[in-house]
Write a protein that holds these residues in place. Structure first.
Motif, mmCIF file in Angstrom:
data_model
loop_
_atom_site.group_PDB
_atom_site.id
_atom_site.type_symbol
_atom_site.label_atom_id
_atom_site.label_comp_id
_atom_site.label_asym_id
_atom_site.label_seq_id
_atom_site.Cartn_x
_atom_site.Cartn_y
_atom_site.Cartn_z
ATOM 1 N N ILE A 174 49.993 82.273 -50.123
ATOM 2 C CA ILE A 174 49.458 81.695 -51.361
ATOM 3 C C ILE A 174 49.977 80.262 -51.494
ATOM 4 C CG2 ILE A 174 49.494 81.860 -53.886
ATOM 5 C CD1 ILE A 174 49.717 84.932 -53.478
ATOM 6 N N ASP A 175 49.069 79.340 -51.794
ATOM 7 C CA ASP A 175 49.417 77.914 -51.860
ATOM 8 C C ASP A 175 49.723 77.428 -53.270
ATOM 9 O OD1 ASP A 175 48.861 77.068 -48.993
ATOM 10 O OD2 ASP A 175 46.960 77.987 -49.526
ATOM 11 N N VAL A 176 49.007 77.970 -54.253
ATOM 12 C CA VAL A 176 49.222 77.579 -55.650
ATOM 13 C C VAL A 176 49.141 78.825 -56.517
ATOM 14 C CG1 VAL A 176 48.276 75.245 -55.337
ATOM 15 C CG2 VAL A 176 46.765 77.089 -56.110
ATOM 16 N N VAL A 177 49.684 78.715 -57.732
ATOM 17 C CA VAL A 177 49.708 79.860 -58.632
ATOM 18 C C VAL A 177 49.338 79.399 -60.034
ATOM 19 C CG1 VAL A 177 52.178 79.604 -59.144
ATOM 20 C CG2 VAL A 177 51.111 81.867 -59.317
ATOM 21 N N GLY A 178 48.662 80.279 -60.783
ATOM 22 C CA GLY A 178 48.257 79.929 -62.140
ATOM 23 C C GLY A 178 47.886 81.150 -62.946
ATOM 24 N N MET A 179 47.633 80.926 -64.241
ATOM 25 C CA MET A 179 47.399 82.017 -65.195
ATOM 26 C C MET A 179 45.935 82.150 -65.604
ATOM 27 S SD MET A 179 50.742 81.297 -67.585
ATOM 28 C CE MET A 179 52.314 80.869 -66.815
ATOM 29 N N SER A 180 45.033 81.549 -64.848
ATOM 30 C CA SER A 180 43.598 81.668 -65.143
ATOM 31 C C SER A 180 42.830 81.609 -63.838
ATOM 32 C CB SER A 180 43.156 80.552 -66.103
ATOM 33 O OG SER A 180 43.381 79.285 -65.509
ATOM 34 N N SER A 202 44.910 73.599 -64.354
ATOM 35 C CA SER A 202 46.215 73.226 -63.825
ATOM 36 C C SER A 202 46.820 74.406 -63.072
ATOM 37 C CB SER A 202 47.153 72.823 -64.972
ATOM 38 O OG SER A 202 46.599 71.754 -65.711
ATOM 39 N N CYS A 203 47.734 74.102 -62.156
ATOM 40 C CA CYS A 203 48.383 75.167 -61.392
ATOM 41 C C CYS A 203 49.758 74.701 -60.943
ATOM 42 C CB CYS A 203 47.530 75.577 -60.190
ATOM 43 S SG CYS A 203 47.316 74.258 -58.965
ATOM 44 N N GLY A 204 50.553 75.656 -60.449
ATOM 45 C CA GLY A 204 51.852 75.347 -59.884
ATOM 46 C C GLY A 204 51.780 75.356 -58.366
ATOM 47 N N GLY A 205 52.438 74.406 -57.736
ATOM 48 C CA GLY A 205 52.393 74.291 -56.289
ATOM 49 C C GLY A 205 53.439 75.158 -55.603
ATOM 50 N N ILE A 206 53.032 75.869 -54.562
ATOM 51 C CA ILE A 206 53.943 76.671 -53.751
ATOM 52 C C ILE A 206 54.076 76.070 -52.353
ATOM 53 C CG2 ILE A 206 54.293 78.938 -52.679
ATOM 54 C CD1 ILE A 206 52.902 80.199 -55.079
ATOM 55 N N ASN A 207 52.956 75.689 -51.769
ATOM 56 C CA ASN A 207 52.948 75.056 -50.443
ATOM 57 C C ASN A 207 53.719 73.739 -50.501
ATOM 58 O OD1 ASN A 207 52.133 73.549 -48.114
ATOM 59 N ND2 ASN A 207 50.365 74.903 -47.896
ATOM 60 N N ASN A 208 54.665 73.572 -49.589
ATOM 61 C CA ASN A 208 55.506 72.372 -49.602
ATOM 62 C C ASN A 208 54.749 71.092 -49.256
ATOM 63 O OD1 ASN A 208 57.737 74.683 -48.690
ATOM 64 N ND2 ASN A 208 58.491 73.139 -50.121
ATOM 65 N N ASN A 209 53.536 71.221 -48.741
ATOM 66 C CA ASN A 209 52.721 70.039 -48.447
ATOM 67 C C ASN A 209 52.066 69.469 -49.705
ATOM 68 O OD1 ASN A 209 53.199 70.082 -45.652
ATOM 69 N ND2 ASN A 209 51.617 71.629 -45.353
ATOM 70 N N LEU A 210 52.174 70.183 -50.803
ATOM 71 C CA LEU A 210 51.601 69.734 -52.067
ATOM 72 C C LEU A 210 52.645 68.958 -52.849
ATOM 73 C CD1 LEU A 210 49.839 73.069 -53.110
ATOM 74 C CD2 LEU A 210 48.836 71.137 -51.884
ATOM 75 N N PHE A 258 55.150 85.248 -52.817
ATOM 76 C CA PHE A 258 53.803 84.664 -52.808
ATOM 77 C C PHE A 258 53.629 83.740 -51.605
ATOM 78 C CE2 PHE A 258 53.822 84.748 -57.779
ATOM 79 C CZ PHE A 258 53.852 86.124 -57.746
ATOM 80 N N LYS A 259 54.652 82.939 -51.350
ATOM 81 C CA LYS A 259 54.591 81.996 -50.233
ATOM 82 C C LYS A 259 54.495 82.732 -48.902
ATOM 83 C CE LYS A 259 56.858 77.778 -48.590
ATOM 84 N NZ LYS A 259 57.991 76.844 -48.804
ATOM 85 N N ALA A 260 55.216 83.842 -48.786
ATOM 86 C CA ALA A 260 55.237 84.608 -47.538
ATOM 87 C C ALA A 260 53.876 85.198 -47.196
ATOM 88 C CB ALA A 260 56.286 85.718 -47.629
ATOM 89 N N VAL A 261 53.051 85.463 -48.201
ATOM 90 C CA VAL A 261 51.732 86.060 -47.928
ATOM 91 C C VAL A 261 50.623 85.003 -47.890
ATOM 92 C CG1 VAL A 261 52.385 88.302 -48.852
ATOM 93 C CG2 VAL A 261 51.307 86.636 -50.384
ATOM 94 N N ALA A 300 61.969 82.624 -58.898
ATOM 95 C CA ALA A 300 62.098 82.118 -57.532
ATOM 96 C C ALA A 300 61.817 83.216 -56.515
ATOM 97 C CB ALA A 300 63.503 81.542 -57.325
ATOM 98 N N ALA A 301 62.236 84.446 -56.812
ATOM 99 C CA ALA A 301 61.981 85.568 -55.896
ATOM 100 C C ALA A 301 60.483 85.847 -55.780
ATOM 101 C CB ALA A 301 62.724 86.815 -56.376
ATOM 102 N N GLU A 302 59.776 85.811 -56.910
ATOM 103 C CA GLU A 302 58.323 86.005 -56.870
ATOM 104 C C GLU A 302 57.653 84.928 -56.035
ATOM 105 O OE1 GLU A 302 57.196 88.234 -61.049
ATOM 106 O OE2 GLU A 302 57.683 86.103 -61.129
ATOM 107 N N ILE A 303 58.067 83.695 -56.213
ATOM 108 C CA ILE A 303 57.465 82.590 -55.469
ATOM 109 C C ILE A 303 57.707 82.751 -53.965
ATOM 110 C CG2 ILE A 303 57.541 80.100 -55.058
ATOM 111 C CD1 ILE A 303 55.971 81.003 -57.581
ATOM 112 N N ARG A 304 58.887 83.230 -53.578
ATOM 113 C CA ARG A 304 59.147 83.457 -52.154
ATOM 114 C C ARG A 304 58.197 84.498 -51.585
ATOM 115 N NH1 ARG A 304 64.628 83.106 -53.855
ATOM 116 N NH2 ARG A 304 64.868 85.386 -53.772
#
Length: 272
Positions: A203-209, A110-118, A198-201, A192-196
């Motif tokens: 990254i489309d999704v984020v996860g812990m594994s 499983s992962c968290g979505g960053i890209n708004n197309n997801l 990640f998105k700027a560089v 939210a700051a971290e996600i901004r």
């Protein structure tokens, strides 16, 4: 470490009839692939010499069996970095799978979505990664019997496997997305700051594994495929609070399509 791997793999081989070709690590709520296995054999990881210690009240198992004529090994449960394991412990099962003769490995999580197309429930093929945790399982002395000192990462995920996965998804009328996975150590959900950032560089999704295990698999010369289920949109994109129960619920709903997709990939990829 090489001697420890031999001890672990010898213990396993003495207790199974299977000769697995593909290794699979399953994330939370994505267990339906196990129901499709035939001739199942099971080993409790707490009994395998040199494996990381399994926490009280939890189960981590190696499952052996087949999907039709293809023999596989599934790690059911994990040793997460955020539980205090070292990255060498986190990735130890990958190294053992290689000792068992496995050259292809799938990471399903499983992962968290960053890209708004997801969107929530989207299935996502990982094509590259960014190690946001700043740590590596390869730090420390290297044993050339296991893998090289410096590891090439020009193709961390097999382009052949990605292409095959896309072809099969189209046939099954599954519409996956693809892109870059960012690894964070957790166990908190990102700010939210971290996600901004990640998105700027890109990254489309984020996860812990996934990423530490991918690094280990490439160290071993294994071919890797990683498919994720977007179970939540990241902080600042989705305005509600995060809930692990919600993550599990979404993963379980997606598990039917995902397991059928993985089953077909197992049967059709070139294992030569």
């Amino acid at each position: 470490m090489y001697q420890k791997l031999l001890e672990s793999s010898t213990y396993i081989r003495r207790r199974i009839k299977s000769n697995p070709r593909i290794g699979i690590m399953l994330g939370t709520g994505l267990d339906k692939l196990i129901d499709k296995m035939e001739k199942k054999e099971e080993i409790d990881c707490s009994k395998i010499p040199n494996f990381p210690k399994v926490p009280p009240g939890k189960q981590v198992k190696l499952l052996f069996g087949s999907i039709k004529n293809v023999e596989i090994c599934i790690l059911h449960g994990r040793f997460p970095y955020y539980e205090g394991y070292s990255l060498k412990e986190v990735t130890y099962p990958v190294y053992v799978m290689k000792q068992l003769g496995i050259d292809s490995i799938f990471f399903i999580n499983s992962c968290g979505g960053i890209n708004n197309n997801l969107g929530i429930g989207t299935l996502f093929i990982v094509t590259d990664f960014v190690n946001l945790g700043g740590a590596s399982c390869l730090i420390g002395p290297n044993d050339n019997r296991i893998g090289p000192r410096f590891v090439d990462m020009s193709e961390p995920y097999s382009k052949d496997y990605i292409q095959k996965a896309k072809q099969i998804a189209h046939r099954l009328r599954i519409v996956p997305q693809h892109g870059v996975f960012g690894w964070v150590p957790g166990p908190y959900y990102e700010t939210a700051a971290e996600i901004r950032v990640f998105k700027a560089v890109g990254i489309d999704v984020v996860g812990m594994s996934v990423v530490p295990e991918t690094i280990a698999a490439n160290h071993l010369g294994m071919k890797v495929l990683s498919i994720c289920c977007v179970t939540n949109m990241a902080t600042g994109i989705h305005r509600t609070k995060h809930s692990n129960d919600w993550v599990v619920e979404v993963a379980e709903k997606a598990s039917t399509n995902l397991s059928e997709w993985i089953r077909n990939i197992i049967l059709e990829i070139d294992l030569k």
